[in-house]
Scaffold this active site. Structure first.
Site, mmCIF file in Angstrom:
data_model
loop_
_atom_site.group_PDB
_atom_site.id
_atom_site.type_symbol
_atom_site.label_atom_id
_atom_site.label_comp_id
_atom_site.label_asym_id
_atom_site.label_seq_id
_atom_site.Cartn_x
_atom_site.Cartn_y
_atom_site.Cartn_z
ATOM 1 N N CYS A 117 0.880 -1.350 0.099
ATOM 2 C CA CYS A 117 -0.053 0.035 0.142
ATOM 3 C C CYS A 117 0.744 1.443 -0.007
ATOM 4 C CB CYS A 117 -1.040 -0.120 1.118
ATOM 5 S SG CYS A 117 -2.196 -1.393 1.135
ATOM 6 N N HIS A 257 -3.697 6.855 2.212
ATOM 7 C CA HIS A 257 -4.007 5.614 1.672
ATOM 8 C C HIS A 257 -5.301 5.436 2.042
ATOM 9 C CE1 HIS A 257 -3.987 1.702 0.602
ATOM 10 N NE2 HIS A 257 -3.849 1.112 1.739
ATOM 11 N N ASN A 287 -10.084 -0.282 -1.114
ATOM 12 C CA ASN A 287 -8.691 -0.320 -1.034
ATOM 13 C C ASN A 287 -7.934 -0.875 -2.160
ATOM 14 O OD1 ASN A 287 -6.017 -0.538 -0.622
ATOM 15 N ND2 ASN A 287 -6.254 -1.573 1.638
HETATM 16 O O1 UT7 Z 1 -4.025 -1.493 3.078
HETATM 17 C C1 UT7 Z 1 -3.243 -2.319 3.895
HETATM 18 C C2 UT7 Z 1 -3.464 -2.159 5.444
HETATM 19 N N1 UT7 Z 1 -4.629 -2.735 5.826
HETATM 20 C C3 UT7 Z 1 -5.255 -2.054 6.503
HETATM 21 O O2 UT7 Z 1 -4.888 -0.773 6.939
HETATM 22 C C4 UT7 Z 1 -6.484 -2.518 7.218
HETATM 23 C C5 UT7 Z 1 -6.730 -2.213 8.885
HETATM 24 N N2 UT7 Z 1 -7.710 -2.918 9.278
HETATM 25 C C6 UT7 Z 1 -9.037 -2.617 9.110
HETATM 26 O O3 UT7 Z 1 -9.289 -2.015 8.052
HETATM 27 C C7 UT7 Z 1 -9.979 -3.316 10.012
HETATM 28 O O4 UT7 Z 1 -9.400 -4.117 11.102
HETATM 29 C C8 UT7 Z 1 -10.861 -4.182 9.405
HETATM 30 C C9 UT7 Z 1 -12.022 -3.478 8.516
HETATM 31 C C10 UT7 Z 1 -10.286 -5.331 8.467
HETATM 32 C C11 UT7 Z 1 -11.931 -5.118 10.403
HETATM 33 O O5 UT7 Z 1 -12.630 -4.012 10.990
HETATM 34 P P1 UT7 Z 1 -12.432 -4.161 12.629
HETATM 35 O O6 UT7 Z 1 -13.337 -3.118 13.338
HETATM 36 O O7 UT7 Z 1 -10.991 -4.327 13.063
HETATM 37 O O8 UT7 Z 1 -13.236 -5.386 12.862
HETATM 38 P P2 UT7 Z 1 -12.644 -6.951 13.757
HETATM 39 O O9 UT7 Z 1 -11.760 -7.501 12.875
HETATM 40 O O10 UT7 Z 1 -12.261 -6.562 15.083
HETATM 41 O O11 UT7 Z 1 -14.297 -7.475 14.023
HETATM 42 C C12 UT7 Z 1 -15.099 -7.068 14.726
HETATM 43 C C13 UT7 Z 1 -16.224 -8.010 14.363
HETATM 44 C C14 UT7 Z 1 -15.879 -9.567 14.643
HETATM 45 O O12 UT7 Z 1 -17.012 -10.302 15.271
HETATM 46 P P3 UT7 Z 1 -17.039 -10.795 16.859
HETATM 47 O O13 UT7 Z 1 -15.690 -11.358 16.992
HETATM 48 O O14 UT7 Z 1 -16.849 -9.339 17.445
HETATM 49 O O15 UT7 Z 1 -18.157 -11.398 16.860
HETATM 50 C C15 UT7 Z 1 -15.902 -9.985 13.170
HETATM 51 O O16 UT7 Z 1 -15.716 -11.444 13.087
HETATM 52 O O17 UT7 Z 1 -17.009 -8.054 13.162
HETATM 53 C C16 UT7 Z 1 -16.893 -9.169 12.481
HETATM 54 N N3 UT7 Z 1 -16.498 -9.075 10.912
HETATM 55 C C17 UT7 Z 1 -17.431 -8.664 10.023
HETATM 56 N N4 UT7 Z 1 -18.865 -8.646 10.243
HETATM 57 C C18 UT7 Z 1 -19.346 -8.572 9.184
HETATM 58 C C19 UT7 Z 1 -15.255 -8.962 10.323
HETATM 59 N N5 UT7 Z 1 -15.437 -8.786 9.126
HETATM 60 C C20 UT7 Z 1 -17.040 -8.553 9.009
HETATM 61 C C21 UT7 Z 1 -17.498 -8.343 7.963
HETATM 62 N N6 UT7 Z 1 -19.076 -8.304 8.014
HETATM 63 N N7 UT7 Z 1 -17.151 -8.112 6.633
#
Ligand code: UT7
Length: 330
Positions: A117, A257, A287
């Site tokens: 990225c 980004h 992204n």
């Molecule tokens: O460009 C390269 C660099 N990459 C980045 O900068 C990405 C950085 N990270 C992110 O953008 C975020 O961490 C994500 C968008 C990938 C995930 O968001 P988050 O707020 O960190 O969610 P999380 O992984 O902590 O998950 C929270 C909850 C989980 O459920 P439980 O365990 O709380 O029941 C996940 O299973 O949300 C759930 N979850 C989803 N639910 C619905 C994860 N992905 C999804 C989804 N739809 N697509």
């Protein structure tokens, strides 16, 4: 007063595929919903390359052809073309040479830079050296990724985030004080554990097992990457401002980004940048990895004025991150 030579962006052009993958479409593919995706990422749709036989180089070609037309540049005038990508057409040869061949850039040489990225940022800084040192006059920098080729559309942690796209800038020497002024680039290889594509390289060449284990897809520990992204982008922006004796008020635009709207908002808050000064198009494209920064410049081009102070910042796989300060040249 005569200024020293700066490498200036003298044109920008982007290209994204027609096909849209909306949040509604994703609801039918994995256990997710529009509300979650919009509130957690800010993304509403992404573009997906579906043209048979097309790959990253073809998106580059579309972006570069548009750039050359816009800037009145002939393919034969290009000295060097660098493509920032983690989704090259093939592991080798590099995509840049394929692009040069397809556009008829007979006098150019090319190569790819892999910095995920941060690819466009690192490539822009690299390309600028050839201009500042008076080695070359016209260098094309392309940020392009066909993320759909390495995304697991059964993994809701990644498939809602990424999209395909490409955008290119022309770099030329300017002596009027405009152009690339400074940059702060950083890396931390320990980050490879948290964001990577496990197989397909020399560590884990492709086998039936790696394919069955779904190791040819991008994988990330999203939460931990998120925290590092906010820290890395904020600290390098602060450093580049400090080094140039600038404050937030001196900056006309921040180009972050586009990985997650919450990362963008968080960085802007830390730096006290009002969101009106922050380029945002994540809702439309998601992204696109190396393409996010030039796609932003392309989308906002009509709003930019000669002399505007612009800070580009990115964070990504590697880890790689940084910030680059330039004065808009047209
Ligand atoms: O460009 C390269 C660099 N990459 C980045 O900068 C990405 C950085 N990270 C992110 O953008 C975020 O961490 C994500 C968008 C990938 C995930 O968001 P988050 O707020 O960190 O969610 P999380 O992984 O902590 O998950 C929270 C909850 C989980 O459920 P439980 O365990 O709380 O029941 C996940 O299973 O949300 C759930 N979850 C989803 N639910 C619905 C994860 N992905 C999804 C989804 N739809 N697509």
């Amino acid at each position: 007063m005569a200024h020293k030579i700066h490498a200036a962006i003298t044109g920008v052009h982007g290209w994204v595929p027609e096909d849209r993958l909306t949040n509604k479409d994703l609801e039918k593919m994995v256990d997710t919903n529009d509300e979650w995706i919009v509130s957690r990422t800010g993304i509403r749709e992404r573009r997906i390359l579906k043209t048979p036989g097309w790959a990253t180089s073809d998106m580059c070609v579309e972006a570069v052809r548009g750039l050359l037309e816009k800037t009145g540049t002939k393919p034969g005038e290009i000295d060097l073309l660098i493509v920032a990508t983690v989704t090259p057409d093939m592991v080798f040869p590099d995509t840049a040479n394929t692009v040069c061949d397809k556009i008829g850039a007979k006098n150019a040489f090319g190569y790819d830079i892999s910095a995920a990225c941060s690819g466009f940022l690192f490539t822009l800084a690299t390309a600028a050296q050839f201009i500042q040192n008076e080695t070359y006059n016209k260098v094309v920098v392309v940020g392009a990724d066909m993320m759909s080729s390495i995304i697991d559309y059964t993994d809701r942690n990644t498939c809602v985030i990424f999209g395909d796209g490409a955008a290119a800038v022309l770099l030329e020497p300017r002596r009027d004080g405009n152009g690339i002024i400074d940059f702060v680039l950083r890396g931390d290889g320990a980050g490879r554990e948290l964001l990577h594509m496990k197989a397909g390289g020399s560590l884990h060449p492709a086998t039936m097992e790696t394919v069955m284990a779904r190791e040819h897809y991008a994988w990330q520990d999203g939460k931990r990457v998120f925290v590092q992204a906010v820290k890395g982008m904020t600290s390098t922006c602060e450093e580049v401002l400090r080094r140039n004796k600038m404050t937030t008020d001196d900056v006309n635009w921040v180009v972050p980004h586009q990985a997650n709207m919450r990362i963008i908002t968080s960085v802007a808050e830390h730096l006290h940048f009002p969101l009106e000064k922050v380029m945002i198009n994540i809702d439309k494209y998601g992204n696109t990895t190396a393409a996010t920064l030039p796609l932003c410049l392309w989308d906002y081009e009509s709003k930019l004025k000669k002399g505007d102070n612009i800070v580009l910042t990115a964070f990504g796989g590697g880890f790689t991150w940084g910030a680059l300060y330039l004065k808009w040249a047209y």
